[in-house]
Design a protein around this motif. Structure first.
Motif, PDB file in Angstrom:
ATOM      1  N   ARG A 149       0.846  -1.204   0.000  1.00 48.46           N
ATOM      2  CA  ARG A 149       0.000   0.000   0.000  1.00 48.46           C
ATOM      3  C   ARG A 149       0.877   1.248   0.000  1.00 48.46           C
ATOM      4  NH1 ARG A 149      -1.586   3.205   3.897  1.00 48.46           N
ATOM      5  NH2 ARG A 149      -1.151   1.720   5.575  1.00 48.46           N
ATOM      6  N   LYS A 150       1.943   1.207   0.785  1.00 47.84           N
ATOM      7  CA  LYS A 150       2.845   2.367   0.846  1.00 47.84           C
ATOM      8  C   LYS A 150       3.595   2.559  -0.470  1.00 47.84           C
ATOM      9  CE  LYS A 150       3.280   2.601   5.816  1.00 47.84           C
ATOM     10  NZ  LYS A 150       4.116   2.456   7.004  1.00 47.84           N
ATOM     11  N   LYS A 155      -0.923   5.068  -1.378  1.00 50.69           N
ATOM     12  CA  LYS A 155      -2.344   5.258  -1.094  1.00 50.69           C
ATOM     13  C   LYS A 155      -2.615   5.088   0.390  1.00 50.69           C
ATOM     14  CE  LYS A 155      -4.253   4.278  -5.556  1.00 50.69           C
ATOM     15  NZ  LYS A 155      -5.508   4.054  -6.193  1.00 50.69           N
ATOM     16  N   THR A 156      -3.690   5.694   0.827  1.00 54.26           N
ATOM     17  CA  THR A 156      -4.128   5.529   2.210  1.00 54.26           C
ATOM     18  C   THR A 156      -5.025   4.295   2.285  1.00 54.26           C
ATOM     19  OG1 THR A 156      -6.153   6.828   1.920  1.00 54.26           O
ATOM     20  CG2 THR A 156      -4.140   8.029   2.554  1.00 54.26           C
ATOM     21  N   GLN A 157      -5.290   3.850   3.498  1.00 53.67           N
ATOM     22  CA  GLN A 157      -6.202   2.719   3.672  1.00 53.67           C
ATOM     23  C   GLN A 157      -7.567   3.042   3.095  1.00 53.67           C
ATOM     24  OE1 GLN A 157      -6.204   1.903   7.889  1.00 53.67           O
ATOM     25  NE2 GLN A 157      -4.493   0.456   7.725  1.00 53.67           N
ATOM     26  N   GLN A 158      -8.023   4.265   3.283  1.00 54.19           N
ATOM     27  CA  GLN A 158      -9.337   4.657   2.776  1.00 54.19           C
ATOM     28  C   GLN A 158      -9.368   4.623   1.249  1.00 54.19           C
ATOM     29  OE1 GLN A 158     -12.117   5.294   4.835  1.00 54.19           O
ATOM     30  NE2 GLN A 158     -13.062   4.942   2.847  1.00 54.19           N
ATOM     31  N   ASN A 159      -8.270   5.075   0.587  1.00 47.24           N
ATOM     32  CA  ASN A 159      -8.215   5.035  -0.880  1.00 47.24           C
ATOM     33  C   ASN A 159      -8.332   3.610  -1.398  1.00 47.24           C
ATOM     34  OD1 ASN A 159      -5.653   7.546  -0.753  1.00 47.24           O
ATOM     35  ND2 ASN A 159      -7.807   7.875  -1.243  1.00 47.24           N
ATOM     36  N   ARG A 211     -12.634   0.524   5.419  1.00 50.52           N
ATOM     37  CA  ARG A 211     -11.287   0.859   5.867  1.00 50.52           C
ATOM     38  C   ARG A 211     -10.918   0.033   7.085  1.00 50.52           C
ATOM     39  NH1 ARG A 211      -8.816   2.551   9.614  1.00 50.52           N
ATOM     40  NH2 ARG A 211     -10.677   3.105  10.779  1.00 50.52           N
ATOM     41  N   SER A 229      -7.677  -2.236   7.682  1.00 52.04           N
ATOM     42  CA  SER A 229      -6.832  -1.958   8.857  1.00 52.04           C
ATOM     43  C   SER A 229      -6.602  -3.230   9.681  1.00 52.04           C
ATOM     44  CB  SER A 229      -7.497  -0.885   9.723  1.00 52.04           C
ATOM     45  OG  SER A 229      -6.771  -0.696  10.912  1.00 52.04           O
ATOM     46  N   GLU A 268      -4.133  -5.394   7.851  1.00 54.23           N
ATOM     47  CA  GLU A 268      -2.777  -4.846   7.926  1.00 54.23           C
ATOM     48  C   GLU A 268      -2.181  -4.972   9.332  1.00 54.23           C
ATOM     49  OE1 GLU A 268      -2.542  -0.868   6.408  1.00 54.23           O
ATOM     50  OE2 GLU A 268      -2.922  -1.510   4.337  1.00 54.23           O
TER      51      GLU A 268
END
Length: 193
Positions: free
Chosen positions: A11-12, A16-20, A29, A33, A36
């Motif tokens: 993801r990093k 992107k963010t978790q929400q994206n 989300r 989370s 992750e």
């Protein structure tokens, strides 16, 4: 590598963010989370979707033993549900046929040869019903195979109630005695005609 670590790093990498990611994949989300953070795992289709989204191979998470156990458990549950559906349909059809034949034999007066023939068919269908039930029980309770302390009565795999454990020594004998009783009853019925 653990799935949680792979998900965070991938993801990093894409920035992107978790929400994206959750919005792109139609997930919450919170679910992402939890995955992750290693609190729980996605189901197999979602895992494949995440793999395709991030572009990583599922081989990278083979080392995550807990995930592999969860995947195996999910796979066994899917197979159990498929078997339950197949056996339930077959057993229901057999039971309906047996009941319809028994009811028709009691309502209609058939000649002695026809009644004997129908009784033999009922015997065969009843035997098949018991053998299929036994095979289904063996499939459902395969975890007890080889267990010397296996209980005789086990909770039903689906629904409420108890079932006979086919891997318990007495469980096998109870099922064999049940088959013998059915054969004896049908034999007595045929003989008495």
């Amino acid at each position: 590598m653990k799935l949680s670590e792979v998900l965070v790093s991938e993801r990093k990498k894409v920035g992107k963010t978790q929400q994206n990611v959750a919005d792109d994949l139609f997930l919450t989300r919170q679910s992402l989370s939890n995955w992750e953070n290693g609190k729980n795992f996605p189901d197999i289709p979602t895992l494949i979707e995440l793999s395709n989204y991030y572009g990583f191979s599922l081989d990278t998470i083979k080392g995550d033993e807990y995930l592999m156990k969860q995947v195996k458990k999910d796979y066994e549950l899917i197979n159990l549900k498929k078997a339950n559906k197949k056996y339930s349909l077959t057993l229901t059809i057999l039971l309906v046929i047996i009941m319809l034949m028994a009811i028709s034999m009691s309502i209609f007066r058939f000649s002695a040869p026809v009644t004997k023939f129908l009784t033999i068919i009922l015997l065969i269908l009843s035997s098949i019903l018991i053998l299929l039930s036994y095979n289904f029980l063996k499939f459902v309770y395969k975890d007890y195979k080889g267990d010397k302390n296996a209980p005789l009565w086990v909770p039903k795999a689906f629904g409420y109630g108890m079932s006979i454990n086919p891997y318990h020594k007495s469980g096998k004998y109870i099922l064999i005695v049940l088959i013998i009783i059915i054969f004896a009853l049908f034999g007595w019925t045929i003989y008495s005609m």
